[in-house]
Design an enzyme around this catalytic site. Structure first.
Site, PDB file in Angstrom:
ATOM      1  N   SER A 227      43.778  45.776  59.921  1.00 57.09           N
ATOM      2  CA  SER A 227      43.303  46.048  58.404  1.00 57.09           C
ATOM      3  C   SER A 227      43.385  47.327  57.970  1.00 57.09           C
ATOM      4  O   SER A 227      44.454  47.871  57.629  1.00 57.09           O
ATOM      5  CB  SER A 227      41.854  45.257  58.779  1.00 57.09           C
TER       6      SER A 227
ATOM      7  N   ASP B 223      44.310  47.012  51.080  1.00 56.82           N
ATOM      8  CA  ASP B 223      44.259  47.619  52.386  1.00 56.82           C
ATOM      9  C   ASP B 223      45.621  47.245  53.479  1.00 56.82           C
ATOM     10  O   ASP B 223      46.224  46.573  52.853  1.00 56.82           O
ATOM     11  CB  ASP B 223      42.990  47.163  53.327  1.00 56.82           C
TER      12      ASP B 223
ATOM     13  N   ASP C 286      46.512  45.074  55.532  1.00 54.12           N
ATOM     14  CA  ASP C 286      46.677  43.568  55.566  1.00 54.12           C
ATOM     15  C   ASP C 286      46.710  42.787  54.394  1.00 54.12           C
ATOM     16  O   ASP C 286      46.589  41.743  54.279  1.00 54.12           O
ATOM     17  CB  ASP C 286      46.044  42.721  56.686  1.00 54.12           C
TER      18      ASP C 286
ATOM     19  N   ASP D 292      44.318  41.814  52.350  1.00 51.20           N
ATOM     20  CA  ASP D 292      43.141  40.758  52.336  1.00 51.20           C
ATOM     21  C   ASP D 292      41.973  41.525  51.442  1.00 51.20           C
ATOM     22  O   ASP D 292      40.982  40.781  50.884  1.00 51.20           O
ATOM     23  CB  ASP D 292      42.645  40.217  53.575  1.00 51.20           C
TER      24      ASP D 292
HETATM   25 MG    MG Z   1      41.783  43.727  55.906  1.00 46.25          MG
END
Ligand code: MG
Length: 444
Positions: free
Chosen positions: A96, A238, A240, A242
């Protein structure tokens, strides 16, 4: 092997190939495959160690007789959406927002949601016992590939009034930070008629553009590009993708708590109902929810707690004060792509992002951390001596008429975190000091 994987608020995390090794990824996925059979999708962010860990994970899933669908590099939100519609479980190889040397594994259930704590405990149990299901050689699984992104984008486009947005011809700067959002948010926004300018848009696990965590201090490039280009806003993700954070049309970073309040307000204008957020979120969210005739429900810190509570209560919106925004009409997880699309939808009404931000009450939110020997012992003692209006949803939160202070143990480090908030800087400092003294009194 001294490092043992433990599930924190975001699955398993560690320094790749040092703590989180291929052996551990293999064993974790042998454990998952022992418990959950069927079609298991796997995808990852852009981290250098991602391919190594993914291949070990795939082996574990195949050895336990599962069919594996490799989604390659994709945003966690897109992987979760794919699992919800097409698979029985999922694995995301990502750390992440953590620095580039880290990586992690996150397990997804058939609803596309992160595993609950109970689900993780089951995996831990099998992992620690080391008794894995082994299928006969002729039953080992097969590996195929798929692209999670087209279906994910289609799902988002279905949610919004595309024609209205296309007509506005917004200009947007996108900064995916060389992470899994590269090419996804930008193409989504282009499909929505936007003129898109991209920065840090090459997938690169060394993160040359900026660190994976999109905090205000590392988004100078985005702010400058928005200002220079006269864009309507900038959006950054960020590692990843999300999480989504925003820069307004003047090139100013919109604080994540204010962002949460803006989205909560917009959700309640459409439909009255429940808004879910962790106890650490700013009171500006609660103020807005009250003003709009909604109800706020607090949870422990961690997006999985927010998502599960939203599902349980049929909430209209929820999220964390870090750009983790959850839109239940799409799915019960943080969703950076939907956040970007919904921002366009909000701006269609005519106000600029800075105007929307100015409508949110201002608070002074400050924090401090203290290193302690035994954080659990400290927290127990703080609980015992705390007096007044006490909320123990996560740690100890003391409410006052003019503010609050929250004392809670870090999930991963021997640290106690203290957060304080009020409408004046002086009062916030007093409240913070009160929290610090509470911890010092019991840990001395
Ligand atoms: Mg994330």
């Amino acid at each position: 092997m001294s490092w043992r994987p433990t599930f924190g608020t975001n699955g398993v995390r560690g320094i790749a190939n040092e703590e989180l090794t291929p052996e551990i990824a293999l064993k974790l996925c042998l454990s998952l495959g022992t418990l959950h059979g069927g079609d298991i999708a796997i995808g990852r962010d852009t981290r250098v160690s991602g391919e190594m860990l993914k291949n070990a994970a795939v082996s574990g899933l195949l050895a336990t007789g599962n069919k594996v669908i490799d989604l390659g590099i994709a945003p966690s939100s897109a992987i979760q959406y794919y699992v919800k519609h097409n698979a029985d479980a999922g694995v995301i190889v990502t750390a992440s927002h953590n620095p580039k040397e880290y990586n992690g594994l996150k397990f997804i259930d058939d609803a596309g949601m992160e595993f609950s704590r109970d689900g993780e405990k089951e995996v831990e149990k099998v992992y620690n016992k080391g008794e894995f299901k082994r299928v006969k050689w002729s039953r080992t699984g097969e590996l195929t590939a798929a692209d999670a992104v087209p279906g994910y984008k289609e799902g988002i486009i279905k949610l919004i009034d595309v024609e209205n947005i296309r007509g506005k011809k917004f200009k947007v700067v996108v900064d995916p930070g060389n992470g899994a959002g590269c090419g996804v948010t930008s193409s989504l926004l282009r499909e929505l008629g936007c003129e898109v300018i991209e920065i840090n848009a090459e997938p690169d696990g060394t993160f040359p553009g900026r660190p994976p965590e999109p905090t205000a201090d590392v988004l100078g490039g985005l702010m400058a590009t928005v200002k220079k280009s006269g864009a309507d806003f900038g959006v950054a993700h960020d590692g990843d993708a999300d999480r989504a954070v925003f820069v307004d049309e003047r090139g100013k970073f919109v604080s994540e708590d204010v962002l949460l309040a803006i989205f909560a307000k917009s959700a309640l204008e459409r439909k009255k109902g429940i808004i879910v957020t962790p106890v650490s979120s700013s009171s500006c969210v609660a103020d807005v929810v009250e003003r709009e005739g909604g109800k706020i429900v607090w949870t422990p810190v961690g997006s999985i707690h927010v998502a599960r509570k939203m599902l349980e209560l049929d909430a209209v919106f929820g999220g964390e004060g870090n750009g983790g925004l959850i839109f239940p009409e799409h799915q019960y997880c943080r969703d950076g792509g939907v956040a970007a699309a919904k921002m366009l939808k909000m701006l269609c009404a005519g106000k600029t992002l800075s105007q929307l931000a100015d409508e949110i009450p201002r608070y002074y939110h400050i924090k401090e951390k203290l290193r302690v020997e035994d954080k659990n012992d400290v927290m127990q003692k703080v609980k015992n001596i705390a007096r007044g209006k006490v909320d123990t949803t996560d740690g100890v939160k003391l409410w006052y008429d003019d503010g609050w202070v929250l004392v809670r143990a870090s999930g991963t480090e021997p640290i106690i975190r203290i957060f304080a908030e009020s409408k004046s800087q002086k009062r916030s400092k007093e409240l913070l000091q009160e929290g610090v003294e509470l911890v010092k009194r019991v840990s001395g």
